[in-house]
Design a protein around this motif. Structure first.
Motif, PDB file in Angstrom:
ATOM      1  N   GLY A 179     -22.988  23.855 -41.055  1.00 25.68           N
ATOM      2  CA  GLY A 179     -23.736  24.739 -41.602  1.00 25.68           C
ATOM      3  C   GLY A 179     -24.172  25.530 -40.951  1.00 25.68           C
ATOM      4  N   HIS A 180     -24.810  25.688 -39.437  1.00 27.96           N
ATOM      5  CA  HIS A 180     -25.757  26.820 -38.559  1.00 27.96           C
ATOM      6  C   HIS A 180     -25.165  27.461 -38.639  1.00 27.96           C
ATOM      7  N   SER A 181     -25.262  29.117 -38.316  1.00 31.83           N
ATOM      8  CA  SER A 181     -24.735  30.420 -37.841  1.00 31.83           C
ATOM      9  C   SER A 181     -24.761  30.196 -37.109  1.00 31.83           C
ATOM     10  N   TYR A 182     -23.893  31.622 -36.539  1.00 26.97           N
ATOM     11  CA  TYR A 182     -24.089  31.635 -35.172  1.00 26.97           C
ATOM     12  C   TYR A 182     -25.120  31.172 -34.174  1.00 26.97           C
ATOM     13  N   SER A 183     -26.454  32.649 -34.893  1.00 30.87           N
ATOM     14  CA  SER A 183     -27.440  33.466 -34.434  1.00 30.87           C
ATOM     15  C   SER A 183     -28.289  32.128 -34.906  1.00 30.87           C
ATOM     16  N   GLU A 184     -27.878  31.317 -35.093  1.00 23.56           N
ATOM     17  CA  GLU A 184     -29.186  29.676 -35.276  1.00 23.56           C
ATOM     18  C   GLU A 184     -28.816  29.099 -34.286  1.00 23.56           C
ATOM     19  N   ILE A 185     -27.326  28.908 -33.824  1.00 20.70           N
ATOM     20  CA  ILE A 185     -26.948  28.199 -32.989  1.00 20.70           C
ATOM     21  C   ILE A 185     -27.103  28.908 -31.396  1.00 20.70           C
ATOM     22  N   GLN A 186     -26.760  30.452 -31.127  1.00 19.79           N
ATOM     23  CA  GLN A 186     -27.081  30.621 -30.057  1.00 19.79           C
ATOM     24  C   GLN A 186     -28.622  30.446 -30.051  1.00 19.79           C
ATOM     25  N   ASP A 187     -29.971  30.554 -30.786  1.00 21.46           N
ATOM     26  CA  ASP A 187     -31.123  30.574 -30.722  1.00 21.46           C
ATOM     27  C   ASP A 187     -31.517  29.055 -29.885  1.00 21.46           C
ATOM     28  N   ILE A 188     -30.643  27.556 -30.576  1.00 23.08           N
ATOM     29  CA  ILE A 188     -30.952  26.504 -30.676  1.00 23.08           C
ATOM     30  C   ILE A 188     -30.319  26.272 -29.186  1.00 23.08           C
ATOM     31  N   LEU A 189     -28.985  26.642 -28.637  1.00 14.84           N
ATOM     32  CA  LEU A 189     -28.566  26.541 -27.412  1.00 14.84           C
ATOM     33  C   LEU A 189     -28.280  27.190 -26.109  1.00 14.84           C
ATOM     34  N   GLY A 190     -28.986  28.875 -26.299  1.00 11.65           N
ATOM     35  CA  GLY A 190     -28.888  30.029 -25.730  1.00 11.65           C
ATOM     36  C   GLY A 190     -28.047  30.408 -25.069  1.00 11.65           C
ATOM     37  N   CYS A 191     -26.269  29.833 -25.593  1.00  7.28           N
ATOM     38  CA  CYS A 191     -24.870  29.497 -25.314  1.00  7.28           C
ATOM     39  C   CYS A 191     -24.691  31.759 -25.964  1.00  7.28           C
ATOM     40  N   SER A 192     -23.378  31.960 -26.095  1.00  7.48           N
ATOM     41  CA  SER A 192     -23.205  33.284 -26.224  1.00  7.48           C
ATOM     42  C   SER A 192     -21.603  32.913 -27.742  1.00  7.48           C
ATOM     43  N   ARG A 193     -21.934  34.271 -28.485  1.00 13.57           N
ATOM     44  CA  ARG A 193     -21.277  34.115 -29.881  1.00 13.57           C
ATOM     45  C   ARG A 193     -19.631  34.112 -29.585  1.00 13.57           C
ATOM     46  N   HIS A 194     -19.199  34.558 -27.973  1.00 12.23           N
ATOM     47  CA  HIS A 194     -18.327  33.967 -27.738  1.00 12.23           C
ATOM     48  C   HIS A 194     -17.684  32.618 -27.541  1.00 12.23           C
ATOM     49  N   LEU A 195     -18.395  32.151 -27.023  1.00  6.87           N
ATOM     50  CA  LEU A 195     -18.713  30.227 -27.288  1.00  6.87           C
ATOM     51  C   LEU A 195     -17.936  29.879 -28.541  1.00  6.87           C
ATOM     52  N   ILE A 196     -19.033  30.639 -29.001  1.00  8.59           N
ATOM     53  CA  ILE A 196     -19.114  30.391 -30.455  1.00  8.59           C
ATOM     54  C   ILE A 196     -17.572  29.596 -31.167  1.00  8.59           C
ATOM     55  N   ALA A 197     -17.272  31.316 -30.967  1.00  6.57           N
ATOM     56  CA  ALA A 197     -16.307  31.605 -31.450  1.00  6.57           C
ATOM     57  C   ALA A 197     -14.973  31.012 -30.978  1.00  6.57           C
ATOM     58  N   SER A 198     -15.494  30.874 -30.032  1.00  5.05           N
ATOM     59  CA  SER A 198     -14.104  30.042 -29.953  1.00  5.05           C
ATOM     60  C   SER A 198     -14.202  29.103 -30.205  1.00  5.05           C
ATOM     61  N   VAL A 199     -15.250  27.772 -30.214  1.00  6.37           N
ATOM     62  CA  VAL A 199     -15.300  26.452 -30.703  1.00  6.37           C
ATOM     63  C   VAL A 199     -14.654  26.697 -32.347  1.00  6.37           C
ATOM     64  N   ALA A 200     -15.411  27.719 -32.735  1.00  4.80           N
ATOM     65  CA  ALA A 200     -14.976  27.539 -34.643  1.00  4.80           C
ATOM     66  C   ALA A 200     -13.350  27.714 -34.448  1.00  4.80           C
ATOM     67  N   LYS A 201     -13.048  28.486 -33.814  1.00  7.96           N
ATOM     68  CA  LYS A 201     -11.751  28.747 -33.428  1.00  7.96           C
ATOM     69  C   LYS A 201     -10.225  27.559 -33.542  1.00  7.96           C
ATOM     70  N   GLN A 203     -12.091  24.552 -34.064  1.00  5.62           N
ATOM     71  CA  GLN A 203     -11.949  23.546 -35.137  1.00  5.62           C
ATOM     72  C   GLN A 203     -10.916  24.497 -36.397  1.00  5.62           C
ATOM     73  N   LYS A 204     -10.856  25.862 -36.721  1.00  2.00           N
ATOM     74  CA  LYS A 204      -9.915  25.838 -37.669  1.00  2.00           C
ATOM     75  C   LYS A 204      -8.831  25.446 -37.323  1.00  2.00           C
ATOM     76  N   GLN A 205      -8.173  25.715 -36.096  1.00  6.23           N
ATOM     77  CA  GLN A 205      -6.831  24.876 -35.535  1.00  6.23           C
ATOM     78  C   GLN A 205      -6.994  23.012 -36.263  1.00  6.23           C
ATOM     79  N   SER A 206      -7.875  22.562 -35.536  1.00  6.55           N
ATOM     80  CA  SER A 206      -7.655  21.332 -35.750  1.00  6.55           C
ATOM     81  C   SER A 206      -7.936  20.730 -37.477  1.00  6.55           C
ATOM     82  N   ASP A 207      -8.837  21.727 -38.241  1.00  3.35           N
ATOM     83  CA  ASP A 207      -8.167  21.227 -39.147  1.00  3.35           C
ATOM     84  C   ASP A 207      -7.207  21.470 -39.863  1.00  3.35           C
ATOM     85  N   ALA A 208      -6.043  22.165 -39.552  1.00  2.00           N
ATOM     86  CA  ALA A 208      -5.622  22.680 -40.438  1.00  2.00           C
ATOM     87  C   ALA A 208      -4.522  21.993 -39.693  1.00  2.00           C
ATOM     88  N   ALA A 209      -4.091  21.137 -38.468  1.00  2.00           N
ATOM     89  CA  ALA A 209      -3.152  20.409 -38.025  1.00  2.00           C
ATOM     90  C   ALA A 209      -3.199  19.454 -38.520  1.00  2.00           C
TER      91      ALA A 209
END
Length: 209
Positions: A179-201, A203-209
Motif C-alpha cells: 500500500g505504499h504510494s509512489y512518493s513514499e517508494i521514491q523516498d525509500i528507494l530513491g528510484c524514478s516514478r517511471h520505474l515504479i509505474a513500470s513495476v506497477a504495470k 503487477q496488474k498484468q500478472s494479477d490479470a493473467a
C-alpha cells in the motif's frame, strides 16, 4: 551544536555501515559524538535526496554536516551545487569531511574569536567549491567513457542493453503490495516514478493473467 552524519550509497546493494563506523571513529578522535545519521541510496548527481533535505530541515543553526567524502554531497551540476550551498548557508551549517582538513576547525569551538575563524571558513568554502568541481568532472568523465564503451559494443554487435535491476524491482513490487504510494517508494528507494509505474504495470498484468 549537533553533528549530523550524511551517508549516501549510489545503489541499494552498497552498504553504508563501513562509512558509518569510519565517521564515528573520526568524530571520537576529535572528542565529538554524532547525534544523528541520515542514510539513503540515491545517485550523487541529483539534488532530489529526501534524507539530505530532512537533515537540513531538522538541523539547528550552526550544526555540522559530516560526510565521509565531499563527493557524497557535491557530484552535482553547478546550479544544483549552488542551490545546496544556499540551503546550507541559510542555517549556517558547516560541512566537515575527514578528507578536508580545513573543515576540521568546525569541530573545535575553542577558536570563536573572529578573524582566524573567518579566514579558515573562507578557505574551506573555496576548497569545497574546488572539490565539487573535481567530483562533477570525474562523474562526467566516467559517464563519457561508459557511453564510449557502449557505442563500441553496439558497433561490434555485443551490446545487450542495460539489464533490469531485479532486486530493486522486487523491492518496489513488495512496497506497492503493502500500500505504499509512489512518493513514499521514491523516498525509500530513491528510484524514478517511471520505474515504479513500470513495476506497477507488470503487477496488474500478472494479477490479470
Amino acid at each position: 551544536m549537533f553533528i549530523r552524519a550524511y551517508l549516501r550509497a549510489s545503489t541499494q546493494e552498497q552498504n553504508a555501515e563501513r562509512a558509518k563506523a569510519s565517521l564515528i571513529q573520526f568524530a571520537e578522535q576529535h572528542g565529538q559524538r554524532i547525534a544523528a545519521f541520515y542514510t539513503e541510496n540515491v545517485s550523487g548527481a541529483t539534488l532530489h535526496r529526501p534524507e539530505l533535505m530532512r537533515l537540513i530541515a531538522e538541523s539547528g543553526e550552526g550544526d555540522i554536516v559530516l560526510v565521509e567524502q565531499i563527493d557524497r554531497l557535491a557530484r552535482l551540476k553547478q546550479q544544483d551545487w549552488d542551490t545546496l550551498k544556499q540551503k546550507l548557508a541559510a542555517k549556517r551549517l558547516a560541512i566537515v569531511s575527514p578528507e578536508l582538513p580545513t573543515s576540521w576547525l568546525a569541530l573545535d569551538k575553542k577558536d570563536d574569536t573572529g578573524f582566524t575563524d573567518s579566514i579558515l571558513q573562507a578557505v574551506n568554502s573555496m576548497m569545497l567549491d574546488m572539490l565539487a568541481a573535481v567530483a562533477r568532472k570525474d562523474y562526467e568523465d566516467r559517464r563519457r567513457r561508459q557511453n564510449q564503451g557502449i557505442n563500441k559494443a553496439r558497433s561490434e554487435g555485443k551490446y545487450q542493453g542495460r539489464q533490469p535491476d531485479l532486486k530493486r524491482r522486487q523491492h518496489i513490487a513488495s512496497l506497492l503490495r503493502t500500500g505504499h504510494s509512489y512518493s513514499e517508494i521514491q523516498d525509500i528507494l530513491g528510484c524514478s516514478r517511471h520505474l515504479i509505474a513500470s513495476v506497477a504495470k507488470e503487477q496488474k498484468q500478472s494479477d490479470a493473467a
